[in-house]
Design a protein around this motif. Structure first.
Motif, mmCIF file in Angstrom:
data_model
loop_
_atom_site.group_PDB
_atom_site.id
_atom_site.type_symbol
_atom_site.label_atom_id
_atom_site.label_comp_id
_atom_site.label_asym_id
_atom_site.label_seq_id
_atom_site.Cartn_x
_atom_site.Cartn_y
_atom_site.Cartn_z
ATOM 1 N N ARG A 91 0.842 -1.198 0.000
ATOM 2 C CA ARG A 91 0.000 0.000 0.000
ATOM 3 C C ARG A 91 0.878 1.250 0.000
ATOM 4 O O ARG A 91 1.867 1.329 0.722
ATOM 5 C CB ARG A 91 -0.895 -0.018 1.236
ATOM 6 C CG ARG A 91 -1.838 1.166 1.357
ATOM 7 C CD ARG A 91 -2.776 0.995 2.533
ATOM 8 N NE ARG A 91 -2.114 1.020 3.833
ATOM 9 C CZ ARG A 91 -1.893 -0.064 4.586
ATOM 10 N NH1 ARG A 91 -2.262 -1.255 4.189
ATOM 11 N NH2 ARG A 91 -1.286 0.057 5.766
ATOM 12 N N THR A 92 0.480 2.215 -0.815
ATOM 13 C CA THR A 92 1.220 3.468 -0.902
ATOM 14 C C THR A 92 0.276 4.653 -0.832
ATOM 15 O O THR A 92 -0.949 4.500 -0.964
ATOM 16 C CB THR A 92 2.027 3.530 -2.220
ATOM 17 O OG1 THR A 92 2.781 4.747 -2.256
ATOM 18 C CG2 THR A 92 1.085 3.524 -3.423
ATOM 19 N N GLN A 120 -6.867 2.245 -6.728
ATOM 20 C CA GLN A 120 -5.997 2.180 -7.894
ATOM 21 C C GLN A 120 -4.931 1.124 -7.625
ATOM 22 O O GLN A 120 -4.455 0.991 -6.497
ATOM 23 C CB GLN A 120 -5.353 3.536 -8.155
ATOM 24 C CG GLN A 120 -6.368 4.624 -8.486
ATOM 25 C CD GLN A 120 -5.690 5.948 -8.763
ATOM 26 O OE1 GLN A 120 -5.252 6.224 -9.870
ATOM 27 N NE2 GLN A 120 -5.590 6.781 -7.735
ATOM 28 N N ILE A 121 -4.578 0.378 -8.672
ATOM 29 C CA ILE A 121 -3.669 -0.744 -8.494
ATOM 30 C C ILE A 121 -2.836 -0.939 -9.752
ATOM 31 O O ILE A 121 -3.291 -0.629 -10.865
ATOM 32 C CB ILE A 121 -4.474 -2.023 -8.164
ATOM 33 C CG1 ILE A 121 -3.555 -3.152 -7.696
ATOM 34 C CG2 ILE A 121 -5.345 -2.455 -9.336
ATOM 35 C CD1 ILE A 121 -4.304 -4.323 -7.062
ATOM 36 N N THR A 122 -1.601 -1.390 -9.586
ATOM 37 C CA THR A 122 -0.744 -1.650 -10.741
ATOM 38 C C THR A 122 -0.986 -3.063 -11.259
ATOM 39 O O THR A 122 -1.080 -4.018 -10.479
ATOM 40 C CB THR A 122 0.736 -1.487 -10.384
ATOM 41 O OG1 THR A 122 1.067 -2.359 -9.291
ATOM 42 C CG2 THR A 122 1.049 -0.044 -9.987
ATOM 43 N N ILE A 123 -1.059 -3.191 -12.594
ATOM 44 C CA ILE A 123 -1.267 -4.487 -13.229
ATOM 45 C C ILE A 123 -0.399 -4.557 -14.479
ATOM 46 O O ILE A 123 -0.529 -3.698 -15.367
ATOM 47 C CB ILE A 123 -2.742 -4.703 -13.630
ATOM 48 C CG1 ILE A 123 -3.681 -4.445 -12.453
ATOM 49 C CG2 ILE A 123 -2.943 -6.116 -14.180
ATOM 50 C CD1 ILE A 123 -5.159 -4.504 -12.829
ATOM 51 N N PRO A 136 6.100 -6.721 -5.154
ATOM 52 C CA PRO A 136 4.686 -6.498 -4.848
ATOM 53 C C PRO A 136 3.926 -5.808 -5.971
ATOM 54 O O PRO A 136 4.484 -5.048 -6.750
ATOM 55 C CB PRO A 136 4.747 -5.585 -3.618
ATOM 56 C CG PRO A 136 6.002 -4.791 -3.827
ATOM 57 C CD PRO A 136 6.975 -5.767 -4.437
ATOM 58 N N THR A 137 2.643 -6.106 -6.025
ATOM 59 C CA THR A 137 1.689 -5.254 -6.713
ATOM 60 C C THR A 137 1.499 -4.018 -5.839
ATOM 61 O O THR A 137 1.571 -4.111 -4.607
ATOM 62 C CB THR A 137 0.366 -6.011 -6.908
ATOM 63 O OG1 THR A 137 0.578 -7.078 -7.827
ATOM 64 C CG2 THR A 137 -0.751 -5.105 -7.389
ATOM 65 N N ILE A 138 1.242 -2.863 -6.439
ATOM 66 C CA ILE A 138 1.090 -1.624 -5.666
ATOM 67 C C ILE A 138 -0.371 -1.192 -5.670
ATOM 68 O O ILE A 138 -1.033 -1.226 -6.717
ATOM 69 C CB ILE A 138 1.964 -0.497 -6.251
ATOM 70 C CG1 ILE A 138 3.392 -0.985 -6.514
ATOM 71 C CG2 ILE A 138 1.965 0.702 -5.324
ATOM 72 C CD1 ILE A 138 4.116 -1.496 -5.297
#
Length: 215
Positions: A91-92, A120-123, A136-138
């Protein structure tokens, strides 16, 4: 900009298989989560702390197939694939800055929803796992309380996450870039070894370790 661990991701060919894997090991049941319309997936959840949880995620059989690869490598699973701890999510508070610095590994930022939740998430474009799940996924949650706070406390907590990779320095470079802090420990593997994770979880039944279901 800073980041910390948000949740663990168990992938499985279906939710019942994934939840049985977790329940058999930890001795606790998971709670209903919901559907992710953009990805054609659904999940169930287990609280691991006030802002930390475990997610079992699978393709939703009745959902419309998305016009892009699903996240977390779910399109690569077969009906006989074992449930496994596939990756983790950090988590950021500044996801776009993070994505700009390492989008070639974590992917691009996408908006996502589940019920009333939004984030919102990185993919990655191919739907794969960053550095085979070691990086990690962010995620950056929208305004409001963290979803873990709404989950029942079953007496489980994450003590440590061990990350095994053939090039741990590459993983560490990502963690440095996202200014990560938390109980995540990197370990080197021999070149022929497969990257994997071990999650050490304190439960009402003692200390347990999650990795991959035995088949």
């Amino acid at each position: 900009m800073k980041s910390t661990i948000d949740h663990l991701v168990i992938v499985a060919p279906d939710l019942d298989t994934g939840c049985a894997f977790v329940t058999d090991l930890l001795g606790v049941d998971l709670q209903p989560g919901g559907a992710h319309p953009r990805m054609g997936t659904h999940n169930r959840l287990l609280r691991l702390g006030p802002q930390l949880y475990l997610e079992v995620i699978a393709v939703a059989p009745s959902a419309k197939c998305p016009d892009r690869p699903r996240w977390f490598g779910l399109d690569q699973l077969t009906p006989n694939s074992p449930a496994r701890l596939a990756t983790w999510v950090a988590r950021t508070d500044d996801i776009h800055t993070i994505s700009d610095s390492c989008h070639d590994i974590v992917g691009v930022v996408e908006p996502m929803t589940r019920g009333t939740l939004s984030w919102q998430i990185t993919i990655p474009k191919d739907g794969g796992l960053p550095l085979a799940g070691s990086a990690p996924t962010i995620i950056q949650w929208g305004h409001g309380t963290h979803p873990a706070s709404a989950l029942q406390d079953k007496g489980c907590s994450l003590l440590a996450l061990d990350v095994f990779h053939t090039d741990p320095e590459r993983v560490n470079a990502i963690l440095t870039a996202i200014n990560f802090s938390g109980p995540v420990y990197l370990h080197a593997l021999k070149d022929a070894s497969t990257p994997h994770l071990l999650a050490h979880i304190q439960t009402p039944n003692g200390l347990k370790t999650l990795t991959i279901a035995r088949v």
